[in-house]
Scaffold this motif. Structure first.
Motif, PDB file in Angstrom:
ATOM      1  N   TYR A  86      -5.086  -6.477  -8.745  1.00 12.74           N
ATOM      2  CA  TYR A  86      -3.988  -7.313  -8.251  1.00 12.74           C
ATOM      3  C   TYR A  86      -3.197  -6.487  -7.247  1.00 12.74           C
ATOM      4  O   TYR A  86      -2.731  -5.391  -7.557  1.00 12.74           O
ATOM      5  N   LEU A  87      -3.079  -7.012  -6.013  1.00 13.71           N
ATOM      6  CA  LEU A  87      -2.320  -6.320  -4.972  1.00 13.71           C
ATOM      7  C   LEU A  87      -0.846  -6.668  -5.125  1.00 13.71           C
ATOM      8  O   LEU A  87      -0.475  -7.839  -5.034  1.00 13.71           O
ATOM      9  N   THR A  88      -0.042  -5.649  -5.390  1.00 15.79           N
ATOM     10  CA  THR A  88       1.394  -5.879  -5.618  1.00 15.79           C
ATOM     11  C   THR A  88       2.176  -4.605  -5.287  1.00 15.79           C
ATOM     12  O   THR A  88       1.692  -3.496  -5.559  1.00 15.79           O
ATOM     13  N   PRO A  89       3.375  -4.770  -4.703  1.00 13.85           N
ATOM     14  CA  PRO A  89       4.176  -3.565  -4.426  1.00 13.85           C
ATOM     15  C   PRO A  89       4.563  -2.815  -5.711  1.00 13.85           C
ATOM     16  O   PRO A  89       4.987  -1.676  -5.653  1.00 13.85           O
ATOM     17  N   ALA A  90       4.383  -3.466  -6.871  1.00 18.44           N
ATOM     18  CA  ALA A  90       4.716  -2.816  -8.147  1.00 18.44           C
ATOM     19  C   ALA A  90       3.547  -2.007  -8.711  1.00 18.44           C
ATOM     20  O   ALA A  90       3.660  -1.422  -9.794  1.00 18.44           O
ATOM     21  N   GLU A 130      -3.431  -2.599 -10.980  1.00 16.95           N
ATOM     22  CA  GLU A 130      -2.417  -3.110 -10.053  1.00 16.95           C
ATOM     23  C   GLU A 130      -2.226  -2.057  -8.974  1.00 16.95           C
ATOM     24  O   GLU A 130      -1.945  -0.895  -9.276  1.00 16.95           O
ATOM     25  N   ILE A 131      -2.421  -2.467  -7.715  1.00 17.26           N
ATOM     26  CA  ILE A 131      -2.389  -1.498  -6.617  1.00 17.26           C
ATOM     27  C   ILE A 131      -1.441  -1.957  -5.518  1.00 17.26           C
ATOM     28  O   ILE A 131      -1.434  -3.123  -5.123  1.00 17.26           O
ATOM     29  N   SER A 132      -0.643  -0.997  -5.023  1.00 14.10           N
ATOM     30  CA  SER A 132       0.249  -1.213  -3.878  1.00 14.10           C
ATOM     31  C   SER A 132      -0.303  -0.424  -2.705  1.00 14.10           C
ATOM     32  O   SER A 132      -0.845   0.666  -2.889  1.00 14.10           O
ATOM     33  N   ILE A 133      -0.171  -0.958  -1.493  1.00 11.60           N
ATOM     34  CA  ILE A 133      -0.630  -0.177  -0.338  1.00 11.60           C
ATOM     35  C   ILE A 133       0.504   0.653   0.258  1.00 11.60           C
ATOM     36  O   ILE A 133       0.298   1.361   1.236  1.00 11.60           O
ATOM     37  N   GLY A 134       1.679   0.613  -0.313  1.00 17.01           N
ATOM     38  CA  GLY A 134       2.768   1.450   0.192  1.00 17.01           C
ATOM     39  C   GLY A 134       4.111   0.869  -0.200  1.00 17.01           C
ATOM     40  O   GLY A 134       4.198  -0.273  -0.641  1.00 17.01           O
ATOM     41  N   ASP A 135       5.143   1.673  -0.018  1.00 17.39           N
ATOM     42  CA  ASP A 135       6.475   1.282  -0.465  1.00 17.39           C
ATOM     43  C   ASP A 135       7.193   0.394   0.536  1.00 17.39           C
ATOM     44  O   ASP A 135       8.199   0.790   1.135  1.00 17.39           O
ATOM     45  N   TYR A 136       6.661  -0.791   0.727  1.00 13.07           N
ATOM     46  CA  TYR A 136       7.290  -1.821   1.548  1.00 13.07           C
ATOM     47  C   TYR A 136       6.745  -3.145   1.044  1.00 13.07           C
ATOM     48  O   TYR A 136       5.717  -3.182   0.376  1.00 13.07           O
ATOM     49  N   VAL A 137       7.461  -4.222   1.352  1.00 15.48           N
ATOM     50  CA  VAL A 137       7.074  -5.517   0.782  1.00 15.48           C
ATOM     51  C   VAL A 137       6.553  -6.441   1.878  1.00 15.48           C
ATOM     52  O   VAL A 137       7.216  -6.658   2.892  1.00 15.48           O
ATOM     53  N   LEU A 138       5.361  -6.983   1.662  1.00 18.92           N
ATOM     54  CA  LEU A 138       4.749  -7.917   2.597  1.00 18.92           C
ATOM     55  C   LEU A 138       4.884  -9.333   2.037  1.00 18.92           C
ATOM     56  O   LEU A 138       5.306  -9.518   0.897  1.00 18.92           O
ATOM     57  N   THR A 139       4.487 -10.324   2.848  1.00 18.59           N
ATOM     58  CA  THR A 139       4.662 -11.716   2.410  1.00 18.59           C
ATOM     59  C   THR A 139       3.574 -12.152   1.433  1.00 18.59           C
ATOM     60  O   THR A 139       3.698 -13.180   0.785  1.00 18.59           O
ATOM     61  N   GLY A 140       2.498 -11.383   1.338  1.00 14.26           N
ATOM     62  CA  GLY A 140       1.430 -11.755   0.415  1.00 14.26           C
ATOM     63  C   GLY A 140       0.442 -10.612   0.262  1.00 14.26           C
ATOM     64  O   GLY A 140       0.540  -9.590   0.946  1.00 14.26           O
ATOM     65  N   GLY A 141      -0.528 -10.811  -0.618  1.00 17.04           N
ATOM     66  CA  GLY A 141      -1.491  -9.751  -0.906  1.00 17.04           C
ATOM     67  C   GLY A 141      -2.706  -9.731   0.015  1.00 17.04           C
ATOM     68  O   GLY A 141      -3.591  -8.883  -0.153  1.00 17.04           O
ATOM     69  N   GLU A 142      -2.763 -10.647   1.000  1.00 17.85           N
ATOM     70  CA  GLU A 142      -3.981 -10.733   1.819  1.00 17.85           C
ATOM     71  C   GLU A 142      -4.193  -9.490   2.685  1.00 17.85           C
ATOM     72  O   GLU A 142      -5.300  -8.936   2.717  1.00 17.85           O
ATOM     73  N   LEU A 143      -3.151  -9.081   3.417  1.00 18.97           N
ATOM     74  CA  LEU A 143      -3.312  -7.881   4.266  1.00 18.97           C
ATOM     75  C   LEU A 143      -3.618  -6.661   3.404  1.00 18.97           C
ATOM     76  O   LEU A 143      -4.548  -5.900   3.723  1.00 18.97           O
ATOM     77  N   PRO A 144      -2.896  -6.435   2.288  1.00 15.33           N
ATOM     78  CA  PRO A 144      -3.264  -5.322   1.409  1.00 15.33           C
ATOM     79  C   PRO A 144      -4.719  -5.411   0.925  1.00 15.33           C
ATOM     80  O   PRO A 144      -5.419  -4.400   0.880  1.00 15.33           O
ATOM     81  N   ALA A 145      -5.191  -6.614   0.591  1.00 12.96           N
ATOM     82  CA  ALA A 145      -6.572  -6.753   0.125  1.00 12.96           C
ATOM     83  C   ALA A 145      -7.546  -6.367   1.233  1.00 12.96           C
ATOM     84  O   ALA A 145      -8.548  -5.679   0.994  1.00 12.96           O
TER      85      ALA A 145
HETATM   86  N1  ADE Z   1       2.094  -7.566  -1.664  1.00  9.35           N
HETATM   87  C1  ADE Z   1       3.260  -7.518  -0.991  1.00  9.35           C
HETATM   88  N2  ADE Z   1       3.549  -6.272  -0.615  1.00  9.35           N
HETATM   89  C2  ADE Z   1       2.524  -5.484  -1.049  1.00  9.35           C
HETATM   90  C3  ADE Z   1       2.241  -4.096  -0.976  1.00  9.35           C
HETATM   91  N3  ADE Z   1       3.062  -3.229  -0.373  1.00  9.35           N
HETATM   92  N4  ADE Z   1       1.115  -3.649  -1.545  1.00  9.35           N
HETATM   93  C4  ADE Z   1       0.283  -4.506  -2.172  1.00  9.35           C
HETATM   94  N5  ADE Z   1       0.495  -5.816  -2.281  1.00  9.35           N
HETATM   95  C5  ADE Z   1       1.609  -6.318  -1.726  1.00  9.35           C
END
Ligand code: ADE
Length: 236
Positions: A86-90, A130-145
């Motif tokens: 699951y792509l998430t900033p958390a 659960e994986i984050s691509i970095g310490d910033y918040v995007l609008t969805g998980g598509e770009l991180p995926a």
């Molecule tokens: N979805 C929104 N922001 C994200 C992030 N930084 N990494 C992974 N998923 C995200």
């Protein structure tokens, strides 16, 4: 290696991945990518996949049912239980090490969230990482995926033409990459460093390592420290 991406925006994901090196890797059967539309699994007759959050708060949440049924339709077709990211900033922050670890999987299911997130119960039920691509918040998980797929796929044997280039890249040895030059020897008054024209491979290698070390020390002292610690352990 096969990537299965659960998303509300399958076209965005496939348009992003179907280009250049990854497109060629797909053509050659080294990897496959499918984007599975979560919305097509909803039981809501208006096609809705989101609802208000219990306890109040702004924004909508993706509901458990369509996410779970989408996952089940993918998992049913696979020979073994696949990891679900699951792509998430958390999540834990994605690194080259994570990419290497994931590149050893045969199947990988990625879950892209939207709105304010996803009902926790379905995450507990299906998600393994659960994986984050970095310490910033995007609008969805598509770009991180897409980023994760790119970083993992290029490590699959044969995806990069030049077998050694994944090994010399930045991070593969824990250091940033040295500067590189192509023709001409002089451009706008700037010359290629003489040592690279010398044909002396040992000297070139030594110069490149020194450049990598210096760059890493200047730009990423955190990585430099880690590298030094590992080197010291190695020599003990
Ligand atoms: N979805 C929104 N922001 C994200 C992030 N930084 N990494 C992974 N998923 C995200």
């Amino acid at each position: 290696m096969n990537f299965h991406i659960m998303t509300l925006f399958p076209d965005m994901v496939m348009n992003g991945l179907n280009t250049s090196i990854l497109a060629r890797a797909m053509d050659r059967g080294l990897i496959s990518c499918e984007a599975v539309d979560i919305r097509s699994y909803t039981e809501n007759r208006h096609g809705r996949v989101d609802d208000y959050t219990y306890g109040g708060g702004a924004g909508m949440l993706m509901q458990a049912q369509p996410v779970y049924d989408c996952w089940r339709s993918i998992q049913e077709r696979l020979p073994q239980k696949a990891r679900v990211v699951y792509l998430t900033p958390a999540g834990r922050v994605f690194t080259q090490e994570t990419a290497e670890e994931l590149s050893r999987e045969e199947e990988l299911i990625l879950l892209c969230g939207h709105y304010e997130g996803i009902d926790e119960r379905v995450l507990e039920e299906i998600v393994t990482d659960e994986i984050s691509i970095g310490d910033y918040v995007l609008t969805g998980g598509e770009l991180p995926a897409m980023i994760l797929v790119d970083a993992v796929a290029r490590l699959v044997p044969g995806v990069l033409n030049n077998g050694s280039s994944a090994e010399t890249d930045s991070f593969q040895n824990g250091l940033l990459e040295y500067p590189q030059y192509s023709r001409p020897e002089e451009w706008r008054g700037r010359r290629v460093p003489e040592i690279l024209l010398s044909g002396d491979h040992a000297k070139v290698d030594a110069w490149r390592l020194a450049q990598s070390l210096e760059r890493t020390k200047q730009r990423r002292p955190d990585l430099y420290e880690k590298y030094q610690l590992a080197e010291r352990e190695h020599s003990c």
